[in-house]
Scaffold this motif. Structure first.
Motif, PDB file in Angstrom:
ATOM      1  N   PHE A  83       0.896  -1.602  -0.225  1.00  0.00           N
ATOM      2  CA  PHE A  83       0.399   0.005   0.140  1.00  0.00           C
ATOM      3  C   PHE A  83       0.864   1.424  -0.368  1.00  0.00           C
ATOM      4  N   VAL A  84       2.390   0.970   0.679  1.00  0.00           N
ATOM      5  CA  VAL A  84       2.401   2.275   0.135  1.00  0.00           C
ATOM      6  C   VAL A  84       3.269   2.891  -1.684  1.00  0.00           C
ATOM      7  N   THR A  85       2.404   1.904  -1.944  1.00  0.00           N
ATOM      8  CA  THR A  85       3.559   1.908  -3.433  1.00  0.00           C
ATOM      9  C   THR A  85       2.008   3.065  -4.139  1.00  0.00           C
ATOM     10  N   LEU A  86       1.031   3.086  -3.177  1.00  0.00           N
ATOM     11  CA  LEU A  86      -0.239   4.012  -3.828  1.00  0.00           C
ATOM     12  C   LEU A  86       0.243   5.537  -3.731  1.00  0.00           C
ATOM     13  N   GLN A  87       0.765   6.002  -4.048  1.00  0.00           N
ATOM     14  CA  GLN A  87       1.247   7.780  -3.536  1.00  0.00           C
ATOM     15  C   GLN A  87       0.789   8.436  -4.801  1.00  0.00           C
ATOM     16  N   ASP A  88      -0.466   8.549  -3.747  1.00  0.00           N
ATOM     17  CA  ASP A  88      -1.462   9.088  -5.326  1.00  0.00           C
ATOM     18  C   ASP A  88      -0.619   9.112  -6.911  1.00  0.00           C
ATOM     19  N   ALA A  89      -1.333   7.651  -7.138  1.00  0.00           N
ATOM     20  CA  ALA A  89      -1.223   7.684  -8.482  1.00  0.00           C
ATOM     21  C   ALA A  89      -2.404   7.490  -9.386  1.00  0.00           C
ATOM     22  N   ILE A  90      -2.540   9.186  -9.182  1.00  0.00           N
ATOM     23  CA  ILE A  90      -4.302   8.927  -9.808  1.00  0.00           C
ATOM     24  C   ILE A  90      -3.443  10.303 -11.486  1.00  0.00           C
ATOM     25  N   PRO A  91      -3.850   9.474 -13.072  1.00  0.00           N
ATOM     26  CA  PRO A  91      -2.955  10.620 -14.187  1.00  0.00           C
ATOM     27  C   PRO A  91      -3.736  11.292 -13.253  1.00  0.00           C
ATOM     28  N   ALA A  92      -2.874  13.156 -13.900  1.00  0.00           N
ATOM     29  CA  ALA A  92      -3.421  14.757 -14.382  1.00  0.00           C
ATOM     30  C   ALA A  92      -4.410  14.336 -15.175  1.00  0.00           C
ATOM     31  N   GLY A  93      -5.339  15.722 -14.575  1.00  0.00           N
ATOM     32  CA  GLY A  93      -7.095  15.302 -15.251  1.00  0.00           C
ATOM     33  C   GLY A  93      -6.813  16.862 -16.728  1.00  0.00           C
ATOM     34  N   PRO A  94      -7.317  16.666 -17.145  1.00  0.00           N
ATOM     35  CA  PRO A  94      -7.550  17.791 -17.750  1.00  0.00           C
ATOM     36  C   PRO A  94      -7.306  19.142 -17.966  1.00  0.00           C
ATOM     37  N   TYR A  95      -6.677  20.549 -17.599  1.00  0.00           N
ATOM     38  CA  TYR A  95      -6.731  21.281 -17.306  1.00  0.00           C
ATOM     39  C   TYR A  95      -7.886  22.301 -17.146  1.00  0.00           C
ATOM     40  N   ARG A  96      -9.142  21.945 -18.663  1.00  0.00           N
ATOM     41  CA  ARG A  96     -10.246  22.858 -18.914  1.00  0.00           C
ATOM     42  C   ARG A  96     -11.380  22.286 -17.617  1.00  0.00           C
ATOM     43  N   GLU A  97     -11.251  21.508 -16.578  1.00  0.00           N
ATOM     44  CA  GLU A  97     -11.538  21.041 -15.400  1.00  0.00           C
ATOM     45  C   GLU A  97     -11.429  21.726 -14.692  1.00  0.00           C
ATOM     46  N   MET A  98     -10.471  22.205 -14.156  1.00  0.00           N
ATOM     47  CA  MET A  98      -9.737  23.069 -12.989  1.00  0.00           C
ATOM     48  C   MET A  98     -10.028  24.380 -13.663  1.00  0.00           C
ATOM     49  N   ILE A  99     -10.809  24.996 -14.081  1.00  0.00           N
ATOM     50  CA  ILE A  99     -10.864  26.657 -14.792  1.00  0.00           C
ATOM     51  C   ILE A  99     -12.221  27.367 -13.859  1.00  0.00           C
ATOM     52  N   PRO A 100     -12.888  25.886 -13.699  1.00  0.00           N
ATOM     53  CA  PRO A 100     -14.564  26.629 -13.000  1.00  0.00           C
ATOM     54  C   PRO A 100     -14.155  26.673 -11.470  1.00  0.00           C
ATOM     55  N   ALA A 101     -13.533  26.101 -11.112  1.00  0.00           N
ATOM     56  CA  ALA A 101     -12.790  26.644  -9.517  1.00  0.00           C
ATOM     57  C   ALA A 101     -12.166  27.968  -9.539  1.00  0.00           C
ATOM     58  N   LEU A 102     -11.114  28.385 -10.409  1.00  0.00           N
ATOM     59  CA  LEU A 102     -10.114  28.583 -10.358  1.00  0.00           C
ATOM     60  C   LEU A 102     -10.624  30.138 -11.138  1.00  0.00           C
ATOM     61  N   ALA A 103     -11.965  31.013 -11.680  1.00  0.00           N
ATOM     62  CA  ALA A 103     -13.186  31.129 -11.819  1.00  0.00           C
ATOM     63  C   ALA A 103     -13.852  31.395 -10.903  1.00  0.00           C
ATOM     64  N   GLU A 104     -14.615  30.610 -10.191  1.00  0.00           N
ATOM     65  CA  GLU A 104     -15.351  30.953  -9.217  1.00  0.00           C
ATOM     66  C   GLU A 104     -14.566  31.002  -7.763  1.00  0.00           C
ATOM     67  N   ASP A 105     -13.635  31.333  -7.266  1.00  0.00           N
ATOM     68  CA  ASP A 105     -13.254  31.460  -6.453  1.00  0.00           C
ATOM     69  C   ASP A 105     -12.588  32.707  -6.407  1.00  0.00           C
ATOM     70  N   VAL A 106     -11.069  32.204  -6.973  1.00  0.00           N
ATOM     71  CA  VAL A 106     -10.049  33.617  -6.974  1.00  0.00           C
ATOM     72  C   VAL A 106     -10.080  34.539  -8.689  1.00  0.00           C
ATOM     73  N   GLY A 107     -10.619  34.371  -9.113  1.00  0.00           N
ATOM     74  CA  GLY A 107     -11.161  34.590 -10.522  1.00  0.00           C
ATOM     75  C   GLY A 107      -9.691  34.322 -11.329  1.00  0.00           C
ATOM     76  N   TYR A 108      -9.849  33.954 -12.527  1.00  0.00           N
ATOM     77  CA  TYR A 108      -9.567  33.197 -13.547  1.00  0.00           C
ATOM     78  C   TYR A 108      -8.552  33.749 -14.182  1.00  0.00           C
ATOM     79  N   HIS A 109      -8.850  35.600 -14.231  1.00  0.00           N
ATOM     80  CA  HIS A 109      -7.357  36.287 -14.834  1.00  0.00           C
ATOM     81  C   HIS A 109      -7.048  37.301 -13.436  1.00  0.00           C
ATOM     82  N   SER A 110      -6.503  36.832 -12.244  1.00  0.00           N
ATOM     83  CA  SER A 110      -6.454  37.506 -11.605  1.00  0.00           C
ATOM     84  C   SER A 110      -4.975  37.186 -11.887  1.00  0.00           C
TER      85      SER A 110
END
Length: 527
Positions: A83-110
């Motif tokens: 189980f030690v090898t389970l060091q967050d072995a999750i592939p990266a998600g597409p950037y477009r999925e992250m934009i809503p959190a950035l835009a809503e929380d801190v302003g994407y253009h900040s």
């Protein structure tokens, strides 16, 4: 509700085959038959399959696997190692999925600029490079929908726990009863970037207050941070385990190991707030030789009581004081107060003998031996203690990559001695002894009055007894009482000498007074 049921079915379908296998290990035909022997290679194969199943189920179970890797009180070592090898072995998600959190929380253009290619990724978040107000920064963004998924999984886990308690051996019930709450707290804290920001700032301020220039904690940019987005200063450094690069940059790996260990001891035992995830990706050395800490999602607190218990536990172990070890294990919440102290004591004596017979003892070996022998008792590892064990286990591995001869136990002893913890603990023990002696002395001083009252009560009851006989009994009893008081006060005075000569002198004077009263009482003739 539909989502909950679908997720429940998937989880049940994934783990049911493993559950049946483990039950058959105990009873060959589930409800009848003896236990069966399973080879080491078969356990290793099961562990790999279970690890893959956790990875397929997503972030919640990846985190469960990581937690179980530090819980030798619950899982055999072969599974913990996998189980030690389970060091967050999750592939990266597409950037477009992250934009809503950035835009809503801190302003994407900040941000002045934002690189859409992640520089790091985990099961809960992804990390990007950006620039903000002319400064290079790192932006950590929580994966979309991850909190809802984890909360659903936690609801399912809470439903499954009673069944697990019913099927699991009795010796695991104490640990399992607490694990669900422990895990829920850990993962929800890691999801909360507001908390992570507070911990970072507190740790940064603690080192600044000490004027400690051997450690660097990235700055938090509060105006572009939220519970889903964390913006930090970018601090460049060489990976702490890249020994060749460190040497090429003029850094001594052995000295780096000492400073990393010293930083952790300082955080835990002096500041009370510490970084809890010392794997190589979270530690670096900057150009000036300072230790850089990244990712404070796993961080913890050490209360003064816990700090005192850890020091007392160390002292008790050094002195082979088994009763004191048990007291501190109970104080830390690791051992059920109702556990059989005599049986636990016998086991701990075996643990001490086993460790003393080893040529070389390391942190992980101590944990393995202690937990292995205490499995049969109502023993668990509380979340705060678990985090400390994780820091010790992972940290020891990192430090030995820098210095193969590094001894984390010797380093801890040196830190405790140099920072006055051993003297402090000794002073506390002496203060406790002085308090006990003061209490005993006042009790002795009040004893004559109590004896007099008791004698008066006895005299009232014996109104028909001849007066001469009563007086004689009173005289004898009073003489015995004064003799006891004199002897007791002299003994107490001898014990109190190392603590306070003033108290000892007072005690001797009082004892002399009792001797005089004894002699007068003994020589007095009855009327």
């Amino acid at each position: 509700m539909v989502r909950f049921l679908l997720r429940f079915v998937r989880i049940a379908r994934t783990f049911t085959p493993f559950l049946l296998l483990f039950l058959r290990d105990r009873r060959r035909f589930l409800i009848a038959g003896g236990s069966r022997t399973v080879s080491q290679s078969e356990h290793e194969q099961r562990a790999r399959r279970l690890r893959d199943a956790m990875l397929a189920l997503g972030p919640t179970f990846v985190k469960i696997g990581q937690v179980l890797s530090t819980r030798p009180d619950l899982v055999p070592q072969v599974y913990a190692e996998e189980f030690v090898t389970l060091q967050d072995a999750i592939p990266a998600g597409p950037y477009r999925e992250m934009i809503p959190a950035l835009a809503e929380d801190v302003g994407y253009h900040s941000y002045d600029d934002f690189d859409p290619e992640p520089i790091a990724g985990g099961s809960l978040a992804q990390v990007y490079l950006a620039s903000y107000q002319g400064e290079q920064v790192v932006v950590k963004v929580r994966r979309p929908g991850i909190k809802d998924l984890i909360e659903t999984d936690l609801r399912i886990i809470r439903r499954i726990i009673p069944l697990t308690l019913f099927l699991a051996p009795d010796r695991f019930s104490f640990s399992l009863r607490n694990m669900a709450d422990d895990f829920e707290r850990i993962i929800l804290e890691e999801l909360d970037f507001e908390r992570e920001a507070r911990m970072m700032e507190e740790i940064r301020e603690n080192f600044a207050a000490d004027e400690n220039d051997t450690v660097t904690i990235p700055r938090v940019y509060r105006d572009v941070s939220s519970d889903r987005v964390l913006t930090m200063g970018y601090v460049e450094g060489t990976k702490v385990t890249d020994v060749k690069e460190l040497e090429a940059s003029g850094h001594d790996p052995e000295n780096v190991a000492e400073r990393v260990a010293d930083a952790y001891f300082t955080m835990g035992l002096e500041h009370g707030v510490y970084h809890g995830d010392p794997h190589p990706g979270n530690l670096a050395v900057d150009d000036d030789g300072r230790i850089v800490f990244y990712d404070f999602g796993m961080s913890g607190r050490f209360t003064p009581a816990m700090q005192a218990s850890v020091v007392n536990l160390y002292l008790a172990a050094v002195n082979r004081n088994v009763d004191a070890i048990i007291d501190e294990l109970v104080a830390l919440g690791a051992l059920d107060p109702d556990a059989d102290r005599a049986a636990v004591g016998r086991v701990l004596e075996l643990v001490i003998e086993d460790l003393e017979g080893s040529d070389e003892v390391d942190w992980q070996q101590i944990i393995d031996v202690i937990v292995g022998m205490l499995r049969e008792f109502p023993f668990r590892i509380p979340p705060d203690v678990m985090l400390v064990l994780r820091v010790g286990s992972i940290g020891e591995g990192v430090l030995r990559q820098l210095d193969p001869e590094f001894d984390i136990l010797a380093a801890a002893q040196s830190f405790l001695r140099e920072h006055g913890f051993l003297r402090r603990a000794a002073r506390i023990k002496l203060a406790e002894a002085r308090s006990d002696l003061e209490t005993s002395l006042w009790a002795l001083l009040r004893l004559p009055t109590k004896l007099e009252r008791e004698l008066d009560a006895r005299e009232q009851e014996r109104v028909e007894t001849p007066r001469a006989l009563v007086e004689n009994q009173r005289r004898q009893t009073r003489s015995i009482g004064y003799a006891i008081l004199a002897a007791g006060t002299l003994v107490a005075s001898g014990l109190v000498v190392p603590v306070s000569r003033i108290y000892a002198t007072v005690g001797i004077v009082v004892a002399f007074g009792f001797v005089v009263l004894f002699l007068r009482s003994s020589n007095r003739q009855p009327q």
